[in-house]
Design a protein around this motif. Structure first.
Motif, PDB file in Angstrom:
ATOM      1  N   PHE A  12       5.114   9.727  -5.340  1.00  0.00           N
ATOM      2  CA  PHE A  12       6.177   8.933  -4.749  1.00  0.00           C
ATOM      3  C   PHE A  12       7.399   9.764  -4.366  1.00  0.00           C
ATOM      4  CE2 PHE A  12       3.770   6.130  -7.546  1.00  0.00           C
ATOM      5  CZ  PHE A  12       3.502   5.067  -6.699  1.00  0.00           C
ATOM      6  N   LEU A  13       8.139   9.221  -3.412  1.00  0.00           N
ATOM      7  CA  LEU A  13       9.469   9.731  -3.132  1.00  0.00           C
ATOM      8  C   LEU A  13      10.407   8.533  -3.018  1.00  0.00           C
ATOM      9  CD1 LEU A  13      10.399   9.240   0.077  1.00  0.00           C
ATOM     10  CD2 LEU A  13       8.758  11.047   0.476  1.00  0.00           C
ATOM     11  N   GLY A  14      11.670   8.789  -3.307  1.00  0.00           N
ATOM     12  CA  GLY A  14      12.675   7.737  -3.211  1.00  0.00           C
ATOM     13  C   GLY A  14      14.035   8.354  -2.965  1.00  0.00           C
ATOM     14  N   PHE A  15      14.984   7.519  -2.583  1.00  0.00           N
ATOM     15  CA  PHE A  15      16.320   7.989  -2.252  1.00  0.00           C
ATOM     16  C   PHE A  15      17.350   7.275  -3.120  1.00  0.00           C
ATOM     17  CE2 PHE A  15      13.663   8.739   1.374  1.00  0.00           C
ATOM     18  CZ  PHE A  15      14.093   9.951   1.890  1.00  0.00           C
ATOM     19  N   ASN A  16      18.392   8.038  -3.511  1.00  0.00           N
ATOM     20  CA  ASN A  16      19.459   7.427  -4.295  1.00  0.00           C
ATOM     21  C   ASN A  16      20.507   6.810  -3.373  1.00  0.00           C
ATOM     22  OD1 ASN A  16      20.994   9.565  -3.330  1.00  0.00           O
ATOM     23  ND2 ASN A  16      21.115  10.630  -5.287  1.00  0.00           N
ATOM     24  N   GLY A  24       0.805  -1.208   0.000  1.00  0.00           N
ATOM     25  CA  GLY A  24       0.000   0.000   0.000  1.00  0.00           C
ATOM     26  C   GLY A  24       0.834   1.251   0.000  1.00  0.00           C
ATOM     27  N   PHE A  25       2.135   1.115   0.355  1.00  0.00           N
ATOM     28  CA  PHE A  25       3.010   2.283   0.369  1.00  0.00           C
ATOM     29  C   PHE A  25       4.211   2.124  -0.560  1.00  0.00           C
ATOM     30  CE2 PHE A  25       0.759   2.543   4.412  1.00  0.00           C
ATOM     31  CZ  PHE A  25       0.295   3.844   4.368  1.00  0.00           C
ATOM     32  N   ASN A  26       4.496   0.911  -1.033  1.00  0.00           N
ATOM     33  CA  ASN A  26       5.563   0.755  -2.010  1.00  0.00           C
ATOM     34  C   ASN A  26       4.953   0.476  -3.383  1.00  0.00           C
ATOM     35  OD1 ASN A  26       4.818  -1.915  -2.011  1.00  0.00           O
ATOM     36  ND2 ASN A  26       6.652  -2.653  -0.973  1.00  0.00           N
ATOM     37  N   LEU A  27       5.760   0.018  -4.319  1.00  0.00           N
ATOM     38  CA  LEU A  27       5.316  -0.153  -5.698  1.00  0.00           C
ATOM     39  C   LEU A  27       4.696  -1.521  -5.969  1.00  0.00           C
ATOM     40  CD1 LEU A  27       8.423   1.398  -7.504  1.00  0.00           C
ATOM     41  CD2 LEU A  27       6.158   2.423  -7.324  1.00  0.00           C
ATOM     42  N   PHE A  28       4.633  -2.390  -4.976  1.00  0.00           N
ATOM     43  CA  PHE A  28       4.266  -3.782  -5.224  1.00  0.00           C
ATOM     44  C   PHE A  28       2.951  -3.917  -5.981  1.00  0.00           C
ATOM     45  CE2 PHE A  28       2.042  -7.675  -4.091  1.00  0.00           C
ATOM     46  CZ  PHE A  28       2.973  -8.644  -4.449  1.00  0.00           C
ATOM     47  N   LEU A  29       1.907  -3.247  -5.517  1.00  0.00           N
ATOM     48  CA  LEU A  29       0.594  -3.417  -6.131  1.00  0.00           C
ATOM     49  C   LEU A  29       0.562  -2.913  -7.570  1.00  0.00           C
ATOM     50  CD1 LEU A  29      -1.703  -2.484  -3.114  1.00  0.00           C
ATOM     51  CD2 LEU A  29      -1.026  -4.748  -3.924  1.00  0.00           C
ATOM     52  N   TYR A  30       1.338  -1.863  -7.858  1.00  0.00           N
ATOM     53  CA  TYR A  30       1.405  -1.343  -9.226  1.00  0.00           C
ATOM     54  C   TYR A  30       2.152  -2.319 -10.139  1.00  0.00           C
ATOM     55  CZ  TYR A  30       0.013   3.087  -7.084  1.00  0.00           C
ATOM     56  OH  TYR A  30      -0.656   4.060  -6.396  1.00  0.00           O
ATOM     57  N   ILE A  31       3.294  -2.780  -9.674  1.00  0.00           N
ATOM     58  CA  ILE A  31       4.100  -3.698 -10.481  1.00  0.00           C
ATOM     59  C   ILE A  31       3.366  -5.015 -10.677  1.00  0.00           C
ATOM     60  CG2 ILE A  31       6.318  -4.882 -10.666  1.00  0.00           C
ATOM     61  CD1 ILE A  31       6.496  -1.854 -10.880  1.00  0.00           C
ATOM     62  N   THR A  46       8.601   5.062  -1.995  1.00  0.00           N
ATOM     63  CA  THR A  46       7.432   4.989  -1.124  1.00  0.00           C
ATOM     64  C   THR A  46       6.339   5.896  -1.647  1.00  0.00           C
ATOM     65  OG1 THR A  46       8.836   4.595   0.807  1.00  0.00           O
ATOM     66  CG2 THR A  46       6.597   5.349   1.235  1.00  0.00           C
ATOM     67  N   GLN A  47       5.110   5.404  -1.612  1.00  0.00           N
ATOM     68  CA  GLN A  47       3.987   6.256  -1.982  1.00  0.00           C
ATOM     69  C   GLN A  47       3.698   7.219  -0.837  1.00  0.00           C
ATOM     70  OE1 GLN A  47       0.409   4.237  -3.217  1.00  0.00           O
ATOM     71  NE2 GLN A  47      -0.213   6.020  -4.414  1.00  0.00           N
TER      72      GLN A  47
END
Length: 371
Positions: free
Chosen positions: A138-142, A60-67, A123-124
């Motif tokens: 979304f936000l993410g870190f390098n 619900g907060f990562n990309l799993f459901l979309y992917i 993370t969503q």
């Protein structure tokens, strides 16, 4: 290999950012200026699905459901023969949902490949009315723990791309958290292989749209268009950097009220000097045209098939003031003149648009109109 076209908005993406993307993302192949083919393998998304599936607490907060939604798409049956993505099966509602999820997948892959964003950090962003009425996706870190924010949208209707981009820009740019980059990414996917091919459009306005609503700031922003109009592209890059710093200091001054104890121009001087120096160098490569005792700096464009020559320029004294952040410019009257084979339009911002036509008898430009 799967494919989609990617279009980078040249009017909003900073030159340095674009160069970073090109140097980092080796899956982009430029086919025209600012337009690339983006190639990738379907196994990448299967890998991501398996990776994120090990983190059930973040569902619900990562990309799993979309992917999880888009992986079945890449079985070959719904992709055109040349590898470009097509959503060719299912109901209208299904295609709408799939285009949204596929937009997230493509956007995230681009961020991963272009900025080394780690998949496990994406993370969503949950809705939070205290922070913003409209939050980005979304936000993410390098790998250096630097934060990136991006809004992703997908559609099967090409006429909806512009409105989707407007909404995406609003959501990504207005989010109050700081980040290295805030991108708006809109993907279009066709429903057949005989219409417009798939495109992903990326924008990242280099100048924050959060600036004090002053007349001088509006004038300074306007001249980003003027510099591009007259072909001073290198000067434009450093000028935009100067404006970003000015707006940042404006907001800081407004919040901290330090104007009385800190010389305002001192903080900008290290950004101001490069703009002046760059302009002095680049102006040597440009043409000039004098009309009614005013000299204009710009560029000529010849269009032989239309027997036409254009000059696009700006009043030299005006642009010299603007790049020094001096907005007390001389008032110039709007003028429209038509004489024989020549038309001239002048705006109050100091820009000139001059149109000349061929001398059809001699098959060359009339010498009376040449500079």
């Amino acid at each position: 290999m799967l494919r989609t076209f990617v279009s980078f908005d040249p009017s909003t993406i900073d030159f340095d950012v674009l160069q970073k993307i090109y140097s980092t993302n080796n899956q982009l192949r430029e086919v025209e200026q600012n337009i690339c083919v983006f190639e990738f393998d379907s196994i990448t998304f299967t890998h991501v699905l398996m990776l994120l599936g090990q983190n059930p607490d973040r569902f619900g907060f990562n990309l799993f459901l979309y992917i999880n939604t888009v992986v079945p798409l890449f079985n070959g049956s719904t992709i055109s023969a040349n590898g470009f993505i097509v959503i060719g099966q299912g109901s209208t509602e299904f295609k709408k949902r799939l285009s949204e999820d596929l937009g997230v997948a493509i956007s995230s892959l681009l961020m991963n490949q272009s900025f080394d964003i780690r998949w496990e950090t994406i993370t969503q962003i949950p809705q939070n009315r205290k922070l913003s009425k409209k939050t980005p996706d979304f936000l993410g870190f390098n790998i250096n723990d630097e934060r990136y924010i991006y809004e992703s949208k997908g559609t099967t209707l090409p006429q909806n791309v512009e409105s989707a981009m407007t909404k995406a820009l609003e959501q990504s740019k207005n989010y109050p958290e700081t980040a290295i980059g805030k991108f708006a990414i809109v993907s279009y996917f066709p429903t057949g292989d005989k219409i417009i091919p798939p495109f992903t459009f990326i924008a990242d306005p280099p100048i924050s749209n959060i600036f004090l609503p002053e007349r001088s700031n509006s004038i300074l922003l306007h001249y980003t268009y003027v510099l591009r109009f007259v072909g001073l592209d290198i000067t434009l890059q450093v000028y935009e950097t100067l404006l970003r710093e000015k707006f940042r200091l404006d907001i800081q001054d407004e919040r901290e009220r330090v104007l009385d104890r800190f010389p305002r121009n001192l903080g900008l001087q290290r950004f101001l000097d490069p703009v002046i120096q760059t302009f002095e160098q680049e102006r040597l490569t440009k043409e000039s045209f004098t009309w009614r005792n005013r000299t204009y700096l710009g560029r000529y464009l010849d269009i032989p098939e239309r027997r036409t020559r254009l000059f696009m320029g700006v009043h030299i004294e005006t642009i010299e003031q603007i790049i020094r952040l001096d907005t007390n410019i001389q008032e110039i009257q709007n003028i429209r003149v038509r004489e024989d084979e020549e038309e001239i339009s002048i705006f109050s911002d100091g820009t000139i648009f001059r149109l000349q036509t061929f001398d059809t008898d001699n098959q060359r430009f009339s010498t009376k109109f040449l500079k």
